[in-house]
Design a protein around this motif. Structure first.
Motif, PDB file in Angstrom:
ATOM      1  N   GLU A 169       0.906  -1.213  -0.078  1.00 49.19           N
ATOM      2  CA  GLU A 169      -0.097  -0.009  -0.005  1.00 49.19           C
ATOM      3  C   GLU A 169       0.860   1.347  -0.104  1.00 49.19           C
ATOM      4  OE1 GLU A 169      -3.233   1.040  -0.302  1.00 49.19           O
ATOM      5  OE2 GLU A 169      -2.383   2.922   0.008  1.00 49.19           O
ATOM      6  N   MET A 170       0.664   2.019  -0.942  1.00 48.96           N
ATOM      7  CA  MET A 170       1.574   3.316  -1.137  1.00 48.96           C
ATOM      8  C   MET A 170       1.313   4.254  -0.042  1.00 48.96           C
ATOM      9  SD  MET A 170       0.382   5.537  -4.430  1.00 48.96           S
ATOM     10  CE  MET A 170      -1.075   6.314  -4.370  1.00 48.96           C
ATOM     11  N   TRP A 229      -2.646  14.058  -0.534  1.00 44.56           N
ATOM     12  CA  TRP A 229      -1.200  13.148  -0.913  1.00 44.56           C
ATOM     13  C   TRP A 229      -0.282  14.192  -1.757  1.00 44.56           C
ATOM     14  CZ3 TRP A 229       0.928   8.889   0.002  1.00 44.56           C
ATOM     15  CH2 TRP A 229       1.878   8.316  -0.919  1.00 44.56           C
ATOM     16  N   VAL A 235      -5.932   7.413  -0.281  1.00 46.27           N
ATOM     17  CA  VAL A 235      -4.614   6.727  -0.272  1.00 46.27           C
ATOM     18  C   VAL A 235      -4.222   6.433   1.138  1.00 46.27           C
ATOM     19  CG1 VAL A 235      -1.980   6.995  -0.686  1.00 46.27           C
ATOM     20  CG2 VAL A 235      -4.037   8.484  -1.941  1.00 46.27           C
ATOM     21  N   ARG A 267       5.014   1.503  -2.467  1.00 45.77           N
ATOM     22  CA  ARG A 267       4.449   1.832  -3.853  1.00 45.77           C
ATOM     23  C   ARG A 267       4.976   0.907  -4.877  1.00 45.77           C
ATOM     24  NH1 ARG A 267       4.279   7.955  -5.323  1.00 45.77           N
ATOM     25  NH2 ARG A 267       6.681   7.289  -5.863  1.00 45.77           N
ATOM     26  N   SER A 277       5.926   0.000  -8.339  1.00 43.47           N
ATOM     27  CA  SER A 277       6.148   0.725  -9.383  1.00 43.47           C
ATOM     28  C   SER A 277       6.510  -0.039 -10.984  1.00 43.47           C
ATOM     29  CB  SER A 277       7.535   1.509  -9.126  1.00 43.47           C
ATOM     30  OG  SER A 277       8.661   0.580  -8.868  1.00 43.47           O
ATOM     31  N   ALA A 334       9.165  -2.197  -6.041  1.00 44.65           N
ATOM     32  CA  ALA A 334       8.321  -1.306  -4.967  1.00 44.65           C
ATOM     33  C   ALA A 334       9.271  -0.138  -4.509  1.00 44.65           C
ATOM     34  CB  ALA A 334       7.453  -1.872  -4.065  1.00 44.65           C
ATOM     35  N   ALA A 374      -5.106  -1.603  -7.286  1.00 45.91           N
ATOM     36  CA  ALA A 374      -4.481  -0.102  -6.937  1.00 45.91           C
ATOM     37  C   ALA A 374      -5.711   0.889  -7.298  1.00 45.91           C
ATOM     38  CB  ALA A 374      -3.234   0.026  -7.394  1.00 45.91           C
ATOM     39  N   GLY A 404      -4.665   3.449 -10.536  1.00 49.21           N
ATOM     40  CA  GLY A 404      -3.542   2.747  -9.931  1.00 49.21           C
ATOM     41  C   GLY A 404      -3.147   1.395 -10.762  1.00 49.21           C
TER      42      GLY A 404
END
Ligand code: FAD
Length: 502
Positions: free
Chosen positions: A35-36, A62, A104, A243, A245, A258, A282, A286
């Motif tokens: 979870e970001m 955010w 978020v 997060r 990526s 991540a 996401a 996301g």
């Protein structure tokens, strides 16, 4: 470093991710969730976990130095203010002609949303999601989602007598005076708790201007429902501030890269996971972005050409009406909406509107009636990867929202005509009366049955699944999280039975 091997990875901790984690864990599988956003469980300087809507700070948004409120102006005065940069709970992603709000943190959208848990219409689901097994969906998955989420209804006492719902009663009465149908809207906020706080017997949350930056009390967000149950199995690990990526196919498994984030969003390190099963949760933006980015980087090949298509804002259109001085909306307003104006029984096509009677808690009487309308708009846009800019773009234009605005106008022109009232033209800046430029309900990008099969399996990628709002085709006709939750339940049932039988 060497990849961390995990049996199942879930990316995102919103509705889809929480359902996936719970069902996997109950079937005995170990789950790692990425979870970001932050884990929202520590009180801040004022003793509260979340900031109030009216007192924003670094917990609110955010990675922004200024708030980006949905209602940006009031009587000519801009409402946004500078805040300290932080990994706050509400994101607003700005595309060329559309701003998308997302929750978020551990719990995703459930942390920031209004809790409205509305059943979709069966005929509309048949229209926009042909092929969904609807008998099963309505008989089993929706009721299951409602039970797990703790859906309940406003009490008669609150609705008919509480000063906190005067705005709802006025919204109802003025709509009914024009022959509009008004319906109750179920919610996951605990109305027994709301009665207590309204009576001054418990700390205020809905009655204390808390909602889009989080509720400190009363709301059964996912950390109290699905995620609590998932964690109680002892099989679920949540990595917050992490997060994802990029995803790469590596033989029979996937390698997921991540970034670890600090409280102000700086990347402090990276971590690599390897998992034979990855569940993408996401959210619409996301999940679609992860797939677009991974395809552009060469990590995933053979994804459907329809990736990124079918995106829509669920017809979201906000508006305000100015009431007469003898029609106060109340200085005190509960942030939790309980009624909606519904024309689906007598409208067709893109004229179908479901408009929640929304609060505008300002601490003084503003005589403002606010509505968040959801239309059956057929406009869809495409998310794609801009390689030059290294980011995702959206080709939504203002023209895409025209049908929604027309539908909403039809509904509220009639109410204004009967009341002799007018629209509030001061809420969204100088060039718009209707908010055709932001949404709370991003949907699509990986539409079920195109990018995935009917069970959320990403086509051509055995072991990769999608379980979130990116599966919905841009419009559900009602507030989306109940449908997303039930859809994830249906998908997980099939996946566990067919792909993960031990
Ligand atoms: P989300 O709940 O958005 O969860 C996705 C999660 O993934 C987030 O926690 C995000 O931080 C995380 N994530 C994203 N990218 C990455 C990455 N790369 N790596 C790791 N983690 C990542 N709906 C309703 O039905 N009723 C309402 O009353 C309502 N009110 C709303 C009010 C507001 C202000 C907002 C913003 C939304 C509201 N919604 C409401 C919409 C609802 O919250 C969403 O439809 C729902 O949360 C979507 O669920 P999801 O599972 O698709 O994704």
């Amino acid at each position: 470093g060497a990849p961390v091997d995990v049996p199942a990875l879930v990316i995102g901790t919103g509705y889809g991710g929480s359902v996936a984690a719970l069902r996997l864990a109950l079937a005995g599988h170990r789950v790692t969730m990425l979870e970001m956003g932050q884990e929202w469980n520590r009180p801040g300087h004022d003793g509260r976990v979340f900031a109030r809507m009216t007192e924003p700070d670094e917990r609110s948004m955010w990675l922004r130095r200024r708030t980006a409120m949905p209602i940006s102006h009031l009587t000519g005065v801009p409402l946004d203010r500078p805040i300290k940069l932080g990994a706050g709970v509400l994101d607003r992603v700005d595309f060329a002609a559309m701003g998308v709000y997302c929750g978020v943190g551990v719990g995703g959208g459930s942390l920031v949303n209004g809790g409205m848990a509305v059943r979709p219409r069966r005929d509309y689901l048949a229209e926009v999601m042909p092929g969904l097994p609807l008998d099963d969906f309505f008989a089993r998955h929706l009721p299951l989602a409602e039970r797990e989420l703790g859906v309940n209804h406003v009490t008669e006492a609150l609705l008919e007598a509480s000063p906190y719902y005067q705005y709802a009663r006025l919204g109802r009465d003025t709509a009914q005076a024009s022959g509009r149908r008004v319906v109750p809207v179920p919610n996951v906020y605990d109305f027994a708790y709301l009665e207590q706080e309204a009576a001054g017997q418990a700390p205020g949350s809905a009655t204390a201007n808390e909602v889009i930056f989080g509720n400190n009390h009363g709301k059964r967000d996912l950390t109290k429902t699905y995620l609590a149950r998932a964690r109680a199995t002892g099989l679920v690990t949540v990595q917050a501030a992490t997060r994802a990526s990029g995803i790469e196919r590596a033989g029979d498994a996937f390698v997921v890269r991540a970034e670890m984030l600090t409280a102000d969003g700086t990347v402090s390190g990276t971590v690599v996971y390897r998992a034979p099963r990855v569940f993408l949760a996401a959210g619409s933006l996301g999940t679609t972005e992860l797939l677009l980015r991974s395809r552009a980087a060469g990590g995933l090949t053979g994804l459907s050409e329809e990736l990124g298509f079918g995106w829509g804002p669920n017809g979201n259109t906000m508006l305000g009406r100015a009431n007469h001085v003898w029609q106060p909306t109340g200085a005190r307003q509960s942030t939790i909406p309980v009624l909606g104006i519904d024309n689906w029984a007598y409208a067709t096509g893109q004229d179908r509107v479901f408009a929640e009677i929304a609060p505008f808690p300002a601490g003084i009487d503003t005589y403002l009636s606010l509505y968040l309308a959801i239309t059956a708009s057929a406009s869809r846009a495409r998310l794609s990867w801009d390689a030059t800019a290294g980011r995702m773009i959206l080709d939504w234009t203002r023209a895409h929202a025209a049908a929604s605005v027309t539908a909403v106008r039809r509904t509220f022109d009639a109410i204004n005509a009967k009341q002799g009232s007018t629209y509030r033209v001061d809420l969204f800046g100088s060039d718009r009366t209707f908010s055709d430029h932001f949404t709370y309900h991003p949907l699509g990008g990986c539409v079920l049955g195109t990018v995935t099969d009917r069970a959320g399996r990403v086509r051509g990628q055995g072991g990769l699944y999608i379980v979130d709002g990116s599966l919905a085709p841009g419009s559900l006709g009602v507030n989306p999280f109940l449908t997303i939750t039930a859809l994830a339940e249906q998908i997980m049932e099939t996946v566990l039975a067919e792909d993960l039988r031990s």
